[in-house]
Design an enzyme around this catalytic site. Structure first.
Site, PDB file in Angstrom:
ATOM      1  CB  CYS A   1      -0.917  -0.015   1.221  1.00 41.46           C
ATOM      2  SG  CYS A   1      -2.011   1.403   1.300  1.00 41.46           S
TER       3      CYS A   1
ATOM      4  CB  CYS B   1      -2.894  -0.938   4.544  1.00 42.95           C
ATOM      5  SG  CYS B   1      -2.547   0.599   3.716  1.00 42.95           S
TER       6      CYS B   1
END
Length: 373
Positions: free
Chosen positions: A103, A200
């Site tokens: 991410c 995330c």
């Protein structure tokens, strides 16, 4: 005194206290600051409330308080294509991925950085606990955050020199407690907001329930290394190497009362291997192979070096020797390591500097592959 007013910094604001204080500090230092909220997941909690909407309200409140413009940008497609598909593919392959590493690499410091450039950014900034230091040649070195308990360089280990050249980490020299104090002194709307945890951008969901929405679970047998049948597992993707809880076998099997742990997986036969004892021999290894090897600054294509490494977040560093061959590496441990997990990141350090890292493919014990996939 440096005049920062002509330097535009676009801050990734999540609605949390860390990114709020990041924006505040930059504003106080005289930068031209813009806040941007990234919407990366279509998320509604169990009460029907879209948590992204609530977070954006917090971003707006803080931005208004400190007097900066703010925007929202939607990266749901980029997140799905570049992070979530990878996440699912890793679980399908029997591995335990680290989506936060991907991410940061693909969303926060690629998609977001690209968007920030369209706003005329000179730099982007986030609330990560890490530090950047430029040497006399202009190379940026990424250093651990001053707060050892919060240092996030492990998750930033796949960032490139190009990305780091454009990045500021204003919280890197602070302790978390100091960040809270700054927020409270300034009366920021997020000063008492609790820290987010979980995957995330996906947050604190029931992980098993969440994963089962996307991957069908296939039950199978749970066995010891020597072939004893210990019952049924719920699906290999729900277990990670070294895991203790959730096995449902307690101490009723075996001659001692030591707890049971996941010690291996056989994807082809859908078998979950378990063993008793935290340091069960099947959990121990003395080297690993990694791919997607990446360094935060320029390094030779092939070389060998000694450093320390982390094999998971929040674990102490271990001494290693790394043999790099292109984007692959063999990492040899000075001392045997427990529960090296395929899919997780291995991250290299030279003292305070994070050098980069890669993704663990396989652990080895005396040259023989551990039964981890």
């Amino acid at each position: 005194m440096t005049d920062n007013s002509k330097i535009r910094v676009v801050v990734g604001m999540s609605g949390g206290v860390d990114s709020s204080v990041t924006a505040l500090l930059l504003k106080e230092q005289g930068y031209d600051v813009i806040g941007v909220f990234m919407k990366n997941w279509d998320d509604t909690d169990e009460f029907g409330v879209c948590t992204a909407t609530e977070d954006y309200k917090d971003v707006a409140a803080v931005a208004d308080q400190i007097g900066i413009p703010y925007y929202s940008v939607n990266f749901e497609k980029e997140y799905w294509d570049r992070v979530f598909e990878y996440f699912l593919a890793e679980y399908r392959a029997g591995r335990t991925p680290n989506p936060d590493v991907m991410c940061n690499k693909e969303i926060k410091f690629k998609a977001f950085l690209g968007y920030a450039m369209t706003l005329g950014a000179d730099y982007v900034a986030t609330g990560h606990y890490a530090q950047v230091k430029r040497d006399e040649n202009g190379t940026v070195h990424m250093l651990r955050g001053a707060d050892n308990g919060k240092d996030q360089t492990y998750f930033l280990s796949q960032l490139s020199q190009e990305q780091l050249q454009k990045t500021l980490f204003p919280l890197g020299h602070l302790q978390k407690s100091e960040v809270r104090e700054i927020a409270e002194r300034a009366g920021l709307a997020t000063a008492k907001k609790k820290d987010s945890t979980g995957i995330c951008f996906i947050g604190e969901k029931n992980f098993k329930q969440f994963l089962s929405q996307y991957l069908p679970a296939q039950k199978g047998r749970m066995m010891t290394i020597d072939g004893r049948d210990m019952g049924e597992h719920a699906g290999l993707m729900y277990y990670t190497i070294g895991q203790r809880g959730g096995l449902g076998i307690g101490g009723q099997h075996g001659g001692d009362n030591q707890p049971w742990f996941v010690v291996g997986k056989d994807l082809s036969q859908n078998i979950l291997y378990v063993g008793q004892g935290f340091y069960h021999e099947a959990l121990m290894s003395n080297s690993l192979d990694a791919s997607v090897i990446h360094f935060t600054r320029e390094m030779p294509e092939e070389f060998t070096f000694e450093c320390t490494a982390k094999f998971r977040y929040r674990q102490p560093d271990s001494q290693v020797t790394v043999h790099v061959r292109g984007d692959k590496a063999e990492v040899v441990f000075a001392e045997p390591q427990r529960a090296i997990t395929p899919g997780q990141a291995v991250v290299f350090y030279d003292g305070k500097e994070c050098l980069g890292g890669g993704m663990i493919d396989m652990a080895y014990k005396n040259g023989q592959p551990c039964q981890y996939i």
